[in-house]
Scaffold this active site. Structure first.
Site, PDB file in Angstrom:
ATOM      1  N   ARG A  51       1.148 -14.534-100.776  1.00 45.10           N
ATOM      2  CA  ARG A  51       0.135 -15.088-100.837  1.00 45.10           C
ATOM      3  C   ARG A  51       0.593 -15.648-102.125  1.00 45.10           C
ATOM      4  O   ARG A  51       0.014 -16.444-103.055  1.00 45.10           O
ATOM      5  CB  ARG A  51      -0.925 -14.387-101.525  1.00 45.10           C
ATOM      6  CG  ARG A  51      -1.721 -13.906 -99.891  1.00 45.10           C
ATOM      7  CD  ARG A  51      -3.061 -13.710-100.055  1.00 45.10           C
ATOM      8  NE  ARG A  51      -2.815 -12.165-100.039  1.00 45.10           N
ATOM      9  CZ  ARG A  51      -3.609 -10.820-100.133  1.00 45.10           C
ATOM     10  NH1 ARG A  51      -5.011 -11.164 -99.680  1.00 45.10           N
ATOM     11  NH2 ARG A  51      -3.122  -9.778-100.795  1.00 45.10           N
ATOM     12  N   HIS A  93      -3.926  -9.383 -89.036  1.00 45.68           N
ATOM     13  CA  HIS A  93      -2.226  -9.141 -87.872  1.00 45.68           C
ATOM     14  C   HIS A  93      -2.749 -10.350 -87.104  1.00 45.68           C
ATOM     15  O   HIS A  93      -1.699 -11.151 -86.487  1.00 45.68           O
ATOM     16  CB  HIS A  93      -2.355  -7.826 -86.935  1.00 45.68           C
ATOM     17  CG  HIS A  93      -2.069  -6.819 -88.063  1.00 45.68           C
ATOM     18  ND1 HIS A  93      -1.206  -5.512 -87.638  1.00 45.68           N
ATOM     19  CD2 HIS A  93      -1.473  -7.171 -89.765  1.00 45.68           C
ATOM     20  CE1 HIS A  93      -0.821  -4.800 -88.994  1.00 45.68           C
ATOM     21  NE2 HIS A  93      -1.120  -5.498 -89.642  1.00 45.68           N
ATOM     22  N   LYS A 111       1.847  -1.762 -86.191  1.00 41.00           N
ATOM     23  CA  LYS A 111       0.609  -1.386 -85.836  1.00 41.00           C
ATOM     24  C   LYS A 111      -0.793  -1.730 -86.790  1.00 41.00           C
ATOM     25  O   LYS A 111      -0.187  -0.943 -88.314  1.00 41.00           O
ATOM     26  CB  LYS A 111       1.226  -0.049 -85.440  1.00 41.00           C
ATOM     27  CG  LYS A 111       1.286   0.630 -86.186  1.00 41.00           C
ATOM     28  CD  LYS A 111       2.459   1.646 -85.647  1.00 41.00           C
ATOM     29  CE  LYS A 111       4.216   1.648 -86.158  1.00 41.00           C
ATOM     30  NZ  LYS A 111       3.756   1.072 -87.291  1.00 41.00           N
TER      31      LYS A 111
END
Length: 344
Positions: A51, A93, A111
């Site tokens: 970002r 995600h 994950k």
């Protein structure tokens, strides 16, 4: 599966002679660990996205990555990237996997794959509809000791598997503002740590018939520790535990009528195991050296799938990733742990 000492040559997309080109979405700790294993094992890491331009450039310089993008959108749009490794905080995600898929990129998603089974299903269905790979980055599945354990269970060496035991407990930051303690950022032991034993239970025993769970909560409203029992149709059980404020043994075992496997600490990282027969005698000691952290194995599998034109594998198929998220949803319901994504 490739072994640790003779890594295969990176393979290109189906019909292409060039290597698969990786883009790294996110510049945190796990992104650095994955990128280090990629670079050290000959993968082509083309770009990184953050970002902030300075963060992207620092990461690119650290790992010798050619292109630094100051936004995730720019990374996803980069024509020189074939697959995006999504390593942003897990509440993002879903958004970032869809961003990459919509740009025509394969995705390796850290994950937990998403925040809910609904999100996970949307990602896997979108990938399949586009002929792209959406693979969960459960690196443990691909490590040499886990490959051997599946071989032993499949061969009947343990007889009928009856019980799986696994824990994942760490002493992590106590700061209430830390991501791990913030419900707005998907904090708590379950999604960060508990997903490992839950995924292991799915790997060995499949989808549970019933799920029991109990937890202790922090003052910020996330689970400090969670205990789970998965019951299966043929009477098997998985007994699982996770905690974020106490360091434990981090061991796992698989018990069968013909013997047992005891995995060394830390069971979900590159390690060894001992196999005993039903009289308790040692019959096998497994150890295999692994270079780096071992995250290259899931990347090799990702490239194999891309080269084969496949959208999933048998080791961790998309429907199992969704099933794991559904089990985590059920555990959260049992212990009263809610996130913003639940109201989507």
């Amino acid at each position: 599966m490739p072994d640790a000492t003779t890594p295969p040559q990176p393979s290109g997309p189906a019909g292409s002679a060039r290597p698969v080109r990786w883009g790294i979405l996110g510049t945190g700790l796990i992104a650095g660990l994955q990128t280090s294993d990629l670079v050290d094992h000959g993968f082509s890491v083309q770009a990184v996205g953050s970002r902030a331009a300075d963060t992207a450039r620092e990461f690119a310089d650290r790992f010798g990555v050619a292109t630094a993008h100051s936004s995730y959108e720019a990374l996803a749009a980069d024509p020189d990237v074939d697959v995006v490794y999504v390593s942003s905080p897990h509440p993002f995600h879903y958004e970032h996997a869809m961003l990459a898929l919509d740009a025509g990129k394969h995705v390796l998603v850290e994950k937990p794959f998403a925040m809910t089974a609904r999100q996970a299903r949307h990602v896997t269905e979108a990938a399949a509809s586009k002929g792209l790979v959406a693979l969960e980055a459960m690196w443990t599945r691909y490590l040499p000791h886990m490959v051997r354990i599946r071989e032993l269970i499949g061969s009947g060496a343990l007889g009928e598997v009856r019980t799986l035991l696994a824990d994942h407990t760490q002493n992590l930051p106590k700061d209430p503002a830390h991501r791990l303690n913030d419900p707005a950022l998907g904090g708590g032991a379950l999604l960060d740590l508990g997903i490992y034993p839950v995924s292991f239970a799915f790997d060995v025993l499949g989808v549970p018939e019933r799920i029991h769970a109990s937890a202790s909560m922090t003052a910020t409203g996330v689970d400090r520790q969670t205990a789970m029992i998965f019951d299966y149709a043929r009477g098997q059980q998985a007994v699982l535990h996770c905690a974020l404020d106490t360091a434990g043994p981090n061991r796992a075992a698989v018990l069968g009528t013909g013997g047992r496997i005891e995995i060394d600490p830390v069971w979900y990282t590159p390690t060894g195991f001992s196999r005993y027969d039903d009289a308790g005698a040692l019959v096998e000691r497994f150890e295999e050296p692994v270079t780096g952290r071992g995250m290259q194995y899931q990347a090799w599998e990702m490239e194999r799938l891309i080269a084969a034109g496949a959208t999933g594998n048998d080791i961790l198929p998309p429907e199992e990733t969704v099933g794991i998220m559904a089990a985590l949803d059920t555990v959260r319901e049992r212990i009263g742990l809610r996130y913003d994504a639940d109201g989507e």
